[in-house]
Design an enzyme around this catalytic site. Structure first.
Site, PDB file in Angstrom:
ATOM      1  N   CYS A 169       0.780  -1.221  -0.059  1.00 38.72           N
ATOM      2  CA  CYS A 169       0.023  -0.161  -0.048  1.00 38.72           C
ATOM      3  C   CYS A 169       0.693   1.379  -0.060  1.00 38.72           C
ATOM      4  O   CYS A 169       0.334   2.242  -0.280  1.00 38.72           O
ATOM      5  CB  CYS A 169      -0.801   0.099   1.218  1.00 38.72           C
ATOM      6  SG  CYS A 169      -2.136  -1.563   1.475  1.00 38.72           S
TER       7      CYS A 169
ATOM      8  N   HIS B 281      -3.136   6.834   1.841  1.00 35.28           N
ATOM      9  CA  HIS B 281      -3.656   5.708   1.390  1.00 35.28           C
ATOM     10  C   HIS B 281      -4.961   5.310   1.727  1.00 35.28           C
ATOM     11  O   HIS B 281      -5.274   5.609   3.015  1.00 35.28           O
ATOM     12  CB  HIS B 281      -2.572   4.388   1.797  1.00 35.28           C
ATOM     13  CG  HIS B 281      -3.127   3.289   1.861  1.00 35.28           C
ATOM     14  ND1 HIS B 281      -3.711   2.700   0.293  1.00 35.28           N
ATOM     15  CD2 HIS B 281      -3.444   2.246   2.599  1.00 35.28           C
ATOM     16  CE1 HIS B 281      -4.212   1.589   0.510  1.00 35.28           C
ATOM     17  NE2 HIS B 281      -4.099   1.295   1.979  1.00 35.28           N
TER      18      HIS B 281
ATOM     19  N   ASN C  79     -10.493   0.039  -1.309  1.00 38.67           N
ATOM     20  CA  ASN C  79      -8.978  -0.062  -1.025  1.00 38.67           C
ATOM     21  C   ASN C  79      -8.305  -0.724  -2.204  1.00 38.67           C
ATOM     22  O   ASN C  79      -8.368  -2.102  -2.500  1.00 38.67           O
ATOM     23  CB  ASN C  79      -8.448  -0.711   0.268  1.00 38.67           C
ATOM     24  CG  ASN C  79      -7.221  -0.849   0.585  1.00 38.67           C
ATOM     25  OD1 ASN C  79      -6.311  -0.656  -0.207  1.00 38.67           O
ATOM     26  ND2 ASN C  79      -6.870  -1.095   1.927  1.00 38.67           N
TER      27      ASN C  79
END
Length: 314
Positions: free
Chosen positions: A114, A240, A270
Site C-alpha cells: 500500500c 493511502h 482500498n
C-alpha cells in the site's frame, strides 16, 4: 547530467467499469451496507473482469502521458508499484512500456504493497536527481479482486481494483523541486500478508488500525517538516485509502483542513498501491486542488511499510 530535483507534470487514472455495491456483497456474505460503512466507510468499489494489472497500469499511464505534453520517446524510466500481479516475468513495467511504445527505458516493478506509489515516486525522484533518468512514468496498479477470498466478509468488503499514474520530470535549472524529500521505513510484521502460490489477502484489522493511527501521523508530520510546509497550508492531503476510520482521524491529528482530505475510499475501496495516484488524479480532474499547491502523500500498509512526501500539484 544530474538535476536539482524533479516535478510531476501530469496524473492519469483508470478504474474498471463494473461497480460492486455493499448490497451486492450482502448477497454473497453475511454483511450489510450499514455494517460496512460503519467500519470502513466504503459504499462501493470497482472490480476488474478481463483487465489485468498491466492493462490497468497501461491505461492510467497512457492518460498521464497524454496530459503531460511528452511522448513515449521521451520516457527513459518506468516504475510500477504493485503487489497483486500474478505474472512474475515479463514484469508489469515492461508490459506497460511495450503497450505505450516506450523503447529502451529502464523498467522495473516495486512491491511495498500500500505504500508502493510513494516508494516508486521516491525512486524516480532519486534517479532523476542522480542523472540516471530525465522523464519517468510512475504507476500504482492493483487487481486485488483476484487475490481476495470472496467468502471472507472481513476482507472482501475492503479491496478493489484500479490504477493511477504520474509523469515525473527533471526540474529546470533554478526551478524549485516539485517532489519533496521522502520519509520512509518499515516495521516488519505479517499483519497484512499475501503468501503462497495461490494466495488470498489476510489481515489483522485491529493490529493494522493501531499501527496506522500510531505511525502514520509521525510520517505525515515529518514529510511536511522536510518539505518546509505546515499541515494547515496544504492544498491537498492524499493518504493511502485504507479505511475512512483511519484517514479522517489522521487528518485531524496532523491539523489538516478537512476540506482538502481525499475520501476516495468511499467510492473506490482500498486499491493498495493504486489508491494514492488514483485518488489524486481524480481530485485534479475535478478541480479540487490548484496547480502548484502542496499536496501531502502518505502510504502505509503491507510489510508493514510506510512512505510519504509533499508534492506540488501539476
Amino acid at each position: 547530467m544530474s538535476a536539482n530535483g524533479s516535478k510531476i507534470l501530469a496524473f492519469g487514472h483508470y478504474q474498471p467499469s463494473r461497480v460492486v455495491t455493499n448490497d451486492d456483497l450482502a448477497q454473497m456474505v453475511d454483511t450489510n451496507d450499514e455494517w460496512i460503512q460503519s467500519r470502513v466507510g466504503i459504499k462501493e468499489r470497482r472490480i476488474a473482469d478481463t483487465e489485468t494489472v498491466a492493462d490497468m497500469a497501461g491505461f492510467a499511464a497512457e492518460k498521464a502521458l497524454a496530459a503531460s505534453g511528452l511522448t513515449a520517446a521521451d520516457i527513459d524510466l518506468v516504475i510500477v508499484a504493485t503487489c497483486s500481479s500474478i505474472d512474475r516475468s515479463p514484469n508489469v513495467a515492461c508490459r506497460v512500456a511495450d503497450k505505450l511504445g516506450v523503447a529502451g527505458a529502464a523498467a522495473f516493478d516495486l512491491n511495498t504493497a500500500c505504500s508502493g506509489f510513494s516508494y516508486a515516486l521516491a525512486n524516480a525522484d532519486h534517479a532523476i536527481r542522480a542523472g540516471a533518468a530525465k522523464h519517468a512514468l510512475v504507476i500504482g496498479a492493483e487487481k486485488l479482486s483476484q487475490i481476495t477470498d470472496w467468502s471472507d466478509r472481513s476482507t472482501c468488503v475492503i479491496f478493489a481494483d484500479g490504477a493511477g499514474a504520474a509523469v515525473v520530470s527533471a526540474t529546470a535549472e533554478g526551478e524549485e523541486p516539485g517532489v519533496g524529500p521522502v520519509v520512509w521505513g518499515s516495521e516488519p510484521s505479517d499483519a497484512i500478508a499475501i503468501e503462497g502460490w495461490q494466495p488470498y489477502i489476510v489481515q489483522e484489522g485491529q493490529k493494522v488500525f493501531r499501527w496506522a493511527t500510531g505511525t502514520a501521523p509521525q510520517v505525515a508530520l515529518a514529510a511536511c517538516e522536510k518539505a518546509g510546509v505546515a499541515p494547515g497550508d496544504l492544498g491537498g492531503f492524499v493518504p493511502h485509502q485504507a479505511n475512512l476510520r483511519i484517514i479522517e482521524p489522521l487528518a485531524r491529528k496532523i491539523g489538516v483542513d478537512p476540506a482538502v482530505l481525499s475520501r476516495d475510499i468511499v467510492e473506490s475501496g482500498n486499491t493498495s498501491a493504486a489508491s494514492i495516484p488514483l485518488a489524486l488524479s481524480k481530485m485534479i480532474e475535478r478541480g479540487e486542488v490548484k496547480s502548484g499547491s502542496p499536496v501531502l502523500l502518505v502510504g502505509f500498509g503491507g510489510g508493514l511499510t510506510y512512505a510519504g512526501q509533499v508534492v506540488r500539484c501539476p
